[in-house]
Write a protein that holds these residues in place. Sequence first.
Motif, PDB file in Angstrom:
ATOM      1  N   GLY A 134       0.711  -1.110  -0.085  1.00  0.00           N
ATOM      2  CA  GLY A 134      -0.173   0.046   0.043  1.00  0.00           C
ATOM      3  C   GLY A 134       0.783   1.190  -0.111  1.00  0.00           C
ATOM      4  N   SER A 135       1.988   1.340   0.031  1.00  0.00           N
ATOM      5  CA  SER A 135       3.067   2.114  -0.303  1.00  0.00           C
ATOM      6  C   SER A 135       3.646   1.965  -1.701  1.00  0.00           C
ATOM      7  CB  SER A 135       4.185   1.932   1.092  1.00  0.00           C
ATOM      8  OG  SER A 135       4.985   2.655   0.756  1.00  0.00           O
ATOM      9  N   MET A 136       3.106   2.885  -2.440  1.00  0.00           N
ATOM     10  CA  MET A 136       3.687   2.566  -3.698  1.00  0.00           C
ATOM     11  C   MET A 136       5.317   2.592  -4.052  1.00  0.00           C
ATOM     12  SD  MET A 136       4.747   4.135  -6.959  1.00  0.00           S
ATOM     13  CE  MET A 136       4.984   5.781  -6.707  1.00  0.00           C
ATOM     14  N   VAL A 137       5.993   3.180  -3.210  1.00  0.00           N
ATOM     15  CA  VAL A 137       7.473   3.048  -3.462  1.00  0.00           C
ATOM     16  C   VAL A 137       7.980   1.560  -2.949  1.00  0.00           C
ATOM     17  CG1 VAL A 137       9.685   3.756  -2.707  1.00  0.00           C
ATOM     18  CG2 VAL A 137       7.980   5.658  -3.359  1.00  0.00           C
ATOM     19  N   GLY A 138       7.362   1.253  -1.985  1.00  0.00           N
ATOM     20  CA  GLY A 138       7.952  -0.042  -1.267  1.00  0.00           C
ATOM     21  C   GLY A 138       7.247  -1.171  -2.424  1.00  0.00           C
ATOM     22  N   ASP A 139       6.120  -0.982  -2.915  1.00  0.00           N
ATOM     23  CA  ASP A 139       5.885  -1.998  -3.904  1.00  0.00           C
ATOM     24  C   ASP A 139       6.328  -2.098  -5.175  1.00  0.00           C
ATOM     25  OD1 ASP A 139       3.306  -3.449  -2.523  1.00  0.00           O
ATOM     26  OD2 ASP A 139       2.213  -1.492  -2.731  1.00  0.00           O
ATOM     27  N   VAL A 140       6.782  -0.916  -5.870  1.00  0.00           N
ATOM     28  CA  VAL A 140       7.326  -0.798  -7.009  1.00  0.00           C
ATOM     29  C   VAL A 140       8.798  -1.380  -6.844  1.00  0.00           C
ATOM     30  CG1 VAL A 140       8.492   0.826  -8.535  1.00  0.00           C
ATOM     31  CG2 VAL A 140       6.002   0.909  -8.063  1.00  0.00           C
ATOM     32  N   HIS A 141       9.476  -1.036  -5.518  1.00  0.00           N
ATOM     33  CA  HIS A 141      10.884  -1.490  -5.406  1.00  0.00           C
ATOM     34  C   HIS A 141      10.995  -3.002  -5.316  1.00  0.00           C
ATOM     35  CE1 HIS A 141      14.801  -1.044  -3.774  1.00  0.00           C
ATOM     36  NE2 HIS A 141      14.509  -2.097  -2.666  1.00  0.00           N
ATOM     37  N   ARG A 142       9.713  -3.554  -4.692  1.00  0.00           N
ATOM     38  CA  ARG A 142       9.900  -5.122  -4.718  1.00  0.00           C
ATOM     39  C   ARG A 142       9.834  -5.618  -6.135  1.00  0.00           C
ATOM     40  NH1 ARG A 142       5.823  -5.658  -1.971  1.00  0.00           N
ATOM     41  NH2 ARG A 142       4.497  -5.763  -3.764  1.00  0.00           N
ATOM     42  N   THR A 143       8.735  -5.148  -6.915  1.00  0.00           N
ATOM     43  CA  THR A 143       8.668  -5.412  -8.080  1.00  0.00           C
ATOM     44  C   THR A 143       9.726  -5.219  -9.144  1.00  0.00           C
ATOM     45  OG1 THR A 143       6.194  -4.794  -7.906  1.00  0.00           O
ATOM     46  CG2 THR A 143       7.114  -5.197 -10.300  1.00  0.00           C
ATOM     47  N   LEU A 144      10.572  -4.048  -9.004  1.00  0.00           N
ATOM     48  CA  LEU A 144      11.934  -3.919  -9.701  1.00  0.00           C
ATOM     49  C   LEU A 144      12.847  -5.192  -9.546  1.00  0.00           C
ATOM     50  CD1 LEU A 144      12.569  -0.291  -9.559  1.00  0.00           C
ATOM     51  CD2 LEU A 144      12.256  -1.619 -11.704  1.00  0.00           C
ATOM     52  N   LEU A 145      12.894  -5.460  -7.942  1.00  0.00           N
ATOM     53  CA  LEU A 145      13.741  -6.570  -7.700  1.00  0.00           C
ATOM     54  C   LEU A 145      13.541  -7.903  -7.957  1.00  0.00           C
ATOM     55  CD1 LEU A 145      14.947  -4.944  -4.249  1.00  0.00           C
ATOM     56  CD2 LEU A 145      16.110  -5.006  -6.583  1.00  0.00           C
ATOM     57  N   TYR A 146      12.245  -8.200  -7.682  1.00  0.00           N
ATOM     58  CA  TYR A 146      11.510  -9.430  -7.854  1.00  0.00           C
ATOM     59  C   TYR A 146      10.746  -9.951  -8.727  1.00  0.00           C
ATOM     60  CZ  TYR A 146      13.803  -9.400  -2.888  1.00  0.00           C
ATOM     61  OH  TYR A 146      14.755  -9.044  -2.199  1.00  0.00           O
ATOM     62  N   GLY A 147      10.279  -8.796  -9.615  1.00  0.00           N
ATOM     63  CA  GLY A 147       9.309  -9.135 -10.725  1.00  0.00           C
ATOM     64  C   GLY A 147       7.771  -9.094 -10.227  1.00  0.00           C
ATOM     65  N   GLY A 148       6.988  -9.672 -10.928  1.00  0.00           N
ATOM     66  CA  GLY A 148       5.498  -9.559 -10.950  1.00  0.00           C
ATOM     67  C   GLY A 148       4.652  -8.447 -11.526  1.00  0.00           C
ATOM     68  N   VAL A 149       3.604  -8.303 -11.137  1.00  0.00           N
ATOM     69  CA  VAL A 149       2.778  -7.244 -11.641  1.00  0.00           C
ATOM     70  C   VAL A 149       2.199  -6.203 -10.539  1.00  0.00           C
ATOM     71  CG1 VAL A 149       0.596  -6.983 -12.885  1.00  0.00           C
ATOM     72  CG2 VAL A 149       1.839  -9.043 -13.137  1.00  0.00           C
ATOM     73  N   PHE A 150       2.370  -4.985 -10.668  1.00  0.00           N
ATOM     74  CA  PHE A 150       2.019  -3.868  -9.849  1.00  0.00           C
ATOM     75  C   PHE A 150       1.024  -3.289 -10.673  1.00  0.00           C
ATOM     76  CE2 PHE A 150       2.439   0.475  -8.461  1.00  0.00           C
ATOM     77  CZ  PHE A 150       1.773   0.322  -7.223  1.00  0.00           C
ATOM     78  N   GLY A 151      -0.081  -2.785  -9.859  1.00  0.00           N
ATOM     79  CA  GLY A 151      -1.362  -2.176 -10.503  1.00  0.00           C
ATOM     80  C   GLY A 151      -2.148  -1.494  -9.597  1.00  0.00           C
ATOM     81  N   TYR A 152      -3.049  -0.748  -9.950  1.00  0.00           N
ATOM     82  CA  TYR A 152      -4.211  -0.016  -9.166  1.00  0.00           C
ATOM     83  C   TYR A 152      -5.143  -0.161 -10.154  1.00  0.00           C
ATOM     84  CZ  TYR A 152      -6.131   1.893  -4.890  1.00  0.00           C
ATOM     85  OH  TYR A 152      -7.003   2.086  -3.768  1.00  0.00           O
ATOM     86  N   PRO A 153      -5.953  -1.148 -10.296  1.00  0.00           N
ATOM     87  CA  PRO A 153      -6.937  -1.311 -11.490  1.00  0.00           C
ATOM     88  C   PRO A 153      -8.251  -0.212 -11.170  1.00  0.00           C
ATOM     89  CG  PRO A 153      -6.641  -3.521 -10.557  1.00  0.00           C
ATOM     90  CD  PRO A 153      -5.865  -2.360  -9.694  1.00  0.00           C
ATOM     91  N   VAL A 154      -8.864   0.129 -12.269  1.00  0.00           N
ATOM     92  CA  VAL A 154     -10.003   0.794 -12.460  1.00  0.00           C
ATOM     93  C   VAL A 154     -10.929   0.100 -11.469  1.00  0.00           C
ATOM     94  CG1 VAL A 154     -11.868   1.458 -13.841  1.00  0.00           C
ATOM     95  CG2 VAL A 154      -9.514   1.699 -14.941  1.00  0.00           C
ATOM     96  N   ASP A 155     -11.801   1.046 -10.667  1.00  0.00           N
ATOM     97  CA  ASP A 155     -12.709   0.372 -10.081  1.00  0.00           C
ATOM     98  C   ASP A 155     -14.053   1.273 -10.000  1.00  0.00           C
ATOM     99  OD1 ASP A 155     -12.297   2.054  -7.925  1.00  0.00           O
ATOM    100  OD2 ASP A 155     -11.091   0.896  -6.829  1.00  0.00           O
ATOM    101  N   THR A 156     -15.139   0.864  -9.306  1.00  0.00           N
ATOM    102  CA  THR A 156     -16.308   1.836  -9.257  1.00  0.00           C
ATOM    103  C   THR A 156     -15.878   3.331  -8.652  1.00  0.00           C
ATOM    104  OG1 THR A 156     -16.933   0.557  -7.354  1.00  0.00           O
ATOM    105  CG2 THR A 156     -17.881   0.030  -9.499  1.00  0.00           C
ATOM    106  N   LYS A 157     -14.993   3.142  -7.683  1.00  0.00           N
ATOM    107  CA  LYS A 157     -14.569   4.477  -7.078  1.00  0.00           C
ATOM    108  C   LYS A 157     -13.589   5.327  -7.916  1.00  0.00           C
ATOM    109  CE  LYS A 157     -12.739   6.213  -2.641  1.00  0.00           C
ATOM    110  NZ  LYS A 157     -12.246   5.837  -1.465  1.00  0.00           N
ATOM    111  N   ASN A 158     -12.720   4.799  -8.358  1.00  0.00           N
ATOM    112  CA  ASN A 158     -11.515   5.267  -9.119  1.00  0.00           C
ATOM    113  C   ASN A 158     -11.627   5.025 -10.641  1.00  0.00           C
ATOM    114  OD1 ASN A 158      -9.894   6.595  -6.898  1.00  0.00           O
ATOM    115  ND2 ASN A 158     -10.015   4.362  -6.466  1.00  0.00           N
ATOM    116  N   VAL A 159     -12.661   5.657 -11.354  1.00  0.00           N
ATOM    117  CA  VAL A 159     -13.219   4.965 -12.700  1.00  0.00           C
ATOM    118  C   VAL A 159     -11.932   5.323 -13.994  1.00  0.00           C
ATOM    119  CG1 VAL A 159     -15.393   5.328 -12.485  1.00  0.00           C
ATOM    120  CG2 VAL A 159     -13.889   7.473 -13.254  1.00  0.00           C
ATOM    121  N   ASN A 160     -10.930   5.888 -13.499  1.00  0.00           N
ATOM    122  CA  ASN A 160      -9.560   5.907 -14.352  1.00  0.00           C
ATOM    123  C   ASN A 160      -8.269   5.324 -13.676  1.00  0.00           C
ATOM    124  OD1 ASN A 160     -10.857   7.579 -16.399  1.00  0.00           O
ATOM    125  ND2 ASN A 160     -10.705   9.290 -14.961  1.00  0.00           N
ATOM    126  N   GLY A 161      -8.509   4.512 -12.699  1.00  0.00           N
ATOM    127  CA  GLY A 161      -7.598   3.921 -12.032  1.00  0.00           C
ATOM    128  C   GLY A 161      -6.993   4.878 -11.009  1.00  0.00           C
TER     129      GLY A 161
END
Length: 169
Positions: A134-161
């Motif tokens: 839930g801390s974007m920098v922490g999540d992106v850091h882990r993704t850079l090092l270990y791979g995977g998929v990071f995202g914050y998809p569109v939902d009914t509250k955030n219609v543009n993501g």
Amino acid sequence: GIPTGTILGIYEYDEFCDVDPSCASDECMAQEANCLANTLQPGTNLIAAAYCLYSSSTSLALTLGNGVYMFTLDEQLGEFVLSKPNVRIPEESNIISFNEANMEKWDPPMKETVMKWRKGKGKSGKKFTSRYIGSMVGDVHRTLLYGGVFGYPVDTKNVNGKLRLLYEG
């Protein structure tokens, strides 16, 4: 504690952005408006971008547009030292990093995709595990090092993501 961070982007210096601090006329407001407009450039104009991660150690990831370099703060020296040159996201991983608490608000194709990944029924056949801080920098850091998929998809509250490409992407 949860890792937190700071993100930043650097644009080319605008030599015409010079506001006299003692000026208070309408002319100064125009100068300030021009300087403000200079900060509202598209991300494609960035000449460098970085984030600093504050956790058990302090890391700095930097790109000048060609490769990513990670540095670690050496507290004895009081300087950042290069710790990971030319960082590459691993080609294969089984980590997904989404705020799955919002899954009920996602559209059906997004829900189905994440559920398939979790069950190992995606293209790779691997079962994915969830790792979301839930801390974007922490999540992106882990993704850079270990791979995977990071995202914050569109939902009914955030219609543009929720991620803004310029400063969170």
